[in-house]
Design an enzyme around this catalytic site. Structure first.
Site: not given
Ligand code: 5SP
Ligand code: ADP
Length: 486
Positions: A71-72, A245
């Site tokens: 995300q983000h 994700d």
């Molecule tokens: O920033 C967040 C949720 O807000 C993280 O969960 C990212 O989405 C990255 O996820 P992973 O690569 O660790 O699964």
């Protein structure tokens, strides 16, 4: 037997699963590594996607594909659709001051935090896209001047896949060919809700806040519904909307209200499916949307599985030996505590913090004690997240543990002691990619709900709670120094 593909373009790697759309049976898989760092050229994700698709035998025989992603991350495009600069990822903390400024500008303190939570479901922190846009506007004005559109990692990959029509014959294409029309960018509710300029409550973009942060209006992806079509491959396969994700993981494990999903990947997350949007002005709980039309209040830490990697590295052992060592030490590690803020931290909001080891004595200066303290430290941070989620109204009927870190026997066995409740661990798998595949099946098959797939027998881990572990952690978690350089 139509086949569907699901992709997890996560922080450390790209994973592809190909499943039977009707039953969910796993047919093929593939994966490829992503580069390290908190700033990544999106073309590296595209290349990894192509490699992972090729390793999974291609997409020529699939009826649908969906991409879930970290995300983000801020992916900025110019008017010709070219990437302006490497994407800043969710775990890049350089926009921490921008986050503070944005809260100040909406009234500061509790007033500013409440205003943001009410507007977009979350209080901006360095992870959120909107703070990265502010950072770009203030620190790289030449790059900022070129930006015509902003999107997220999964949006960009979905767009590229719709544009190039590459069905993964093994042909790696990471050039700038393909789609260039920024008007055809698509996203979904789940990922849009992590930007800081889309409201899960109203389902609308907050262009005013985007403009406030960046200084002018930008093109943003159209937000699709949970089983809408984002495009098509040349073989006629439909491309689903994809999602963030964490929303995909919830879909992958089939989470329902009452389930709390704890994911131990690069990030640590604690989330639950809800019927109403969250708006936590403390900033601990992000009020995301999910991938089914509901909501996904979520707490995220920056330090999870990599705390285990780092501890194993310090001890010169592999992850299995780290788990064995951790289980050889007593609960509470005789008072040794690892505060796991190795990458700074997001929850609590300590972007400049470093990690710490407290309670060193001759007795606790052993590999087993350090291994145990590392596992307990990362779990204590997640237990704080669980408390924050409950404070926002979540009910905890079941805790479901997923992510790469859940493969650790020590994590599985120590989690119930720290969380104070049993945990269910589904069979090892790629639940983000599975959630994306389930969404793809939903798009292909239609219907009001995603198809019901069974995910296999979960193992149940139970142990007597050991509250002293969290009490000791709470005593020392703020005793850390900031990093020397940002
Ligand atoms: O920033 C967040 C949720 O807000 C993280 O969960 C990212 O989405 C990255 O996820 P992973 O690569 O660790 O699964
Ligand atoms: N047996 C294991 N014990 C502990 N950690 C593990 C094990 N297997 C994998 N991991 C960790 O899982 C992490 C990757 O998890 P994953 O959920 O794929 O992350 P992401 O989705 O953020 O890329 C790595 O940091 C890796 O060290």
């Amino acid at each position: 037997m139509p086949l569907v593909a699901g992709v997890d373009s996560s922080t450390q790697s790209c994973k592809v699963v190909i499943r039977d759309a009707d039953t969910g049976k796993l047919v093929r898989t593939g994966r490829a590594a992503h580069p390290d760092g908190t700033e990544v050229d999106p073309r590296a994700w595209w290349q990894a996607l192509q490699e992972a698709i090729a390793r999974a035998g291609g997409l020529a025989d699939v009826a649908a594909v969906s991409i879930a992603g970290q995300q983000h991350g801020m992916v900025c495009l110019d008017s010709a659709g070219t990437v302006v600069r490497p994407a800043l990822l969710w775990n890049d903390t350089r926009s921490a001051q921008a986050a503070t400024d944005l809260v100040e500008e909406l009234g500061g303190g509790q007033t500013g935090a409440r205003a943001w939570a009410d507007a977009v479901g979350s209080v901006p922190l360095a992870s959120f896209t909107i703070t990265k846009l502010r950072w770009l506007a203030r620190h790289e004005p030449d790059n900022a001047a070129r930006v015509a559109a902003v999107c997220l990692p999964h949006d960009w990959l979905t767009w590229r896949l719709s544009g190039t029509g590459d069905v993964g014959t093994g042909d790696v294409r990471a050039s700038d060919i393909g789609t260039s029309d920024i008007g055809t960018l698509r996203t979904d509710r789940g990922d849009a809700s992590g930007t800081g300029y889309w409201s899960p409550g109203s389902g609308e973009y907050r262009y005013d806040l985007l403009e406030h942060a960046f200084g002018r209006r930008l093109a943003v992806p159209v937000v699709l519904g949970p089983n809408d079509r984002a495009g098509e491959l040349p073989n006629g396969a439909v491309i689903g909307p994809g999602t963030g994700d964490n929303a995909a993981a919830a879909l992958g494990v089939g989470a329902v209200p009452g389930d709390v999903v704890v994911s131990i990947g690069t990030s640590g997350t604690v989330s639950s499916v809800a019927d109403t949007p969250a708006a936590d002005a403390s900033g601990a709980v992000a009020g995301f949307a999910d991938a089914t039309g509901r909501f996904l209040p979520l707490v995220c830490t920056l330090n999870a599985a990599r705390v285990l990697d780092a501890t194993a590295r310090m001890l010169g052992v592999d992850l299995d030996e780290l788990a064995r060592l951790a289980l050889a030490a007593p609960a509470g590690a005789d008072g040794l505590v690892v505060v796991p803020y190795l990458e700074g931290e997001r929850t609590p909001n300590r972007p400049l913090a470093t990690g710490a080891v407290h309670g060193l004595t001759l007795r606790t200066a052993s590999p087993a004690h350090l291994a145990r303290a590392a596992v307990e430290g990362l779990l204590c941070a997640l237990a704080d997240g669980l408390d924050a989620l409950v404070a926002q109204g979540a009910t905890v009927d079941r805790v479901i543990l997923v992510g790469g870190g859940a493969r650790s026997e020590a994590v599985r066995r120590i989690a119930p002691e720290v969380f104070g409740c049993p945990v269910r661990v589904p069979p090892p798998g790629e639940y983000v990619a599975d959630g994306a595949a389930r969404q793809a099946a939903w798009v292909a098959l239609g219907g009001v709900l995603p198809p019901s797939w069974t995910i296999g027998e979960a193992s149940e881990y139970d142990a007597s709670p050991v509250p002293a572990v969290r009490e000791r952690y709470a005593e020392v978690r703020d005793l850390t120094v900031d990093r020397l350089t940002v």
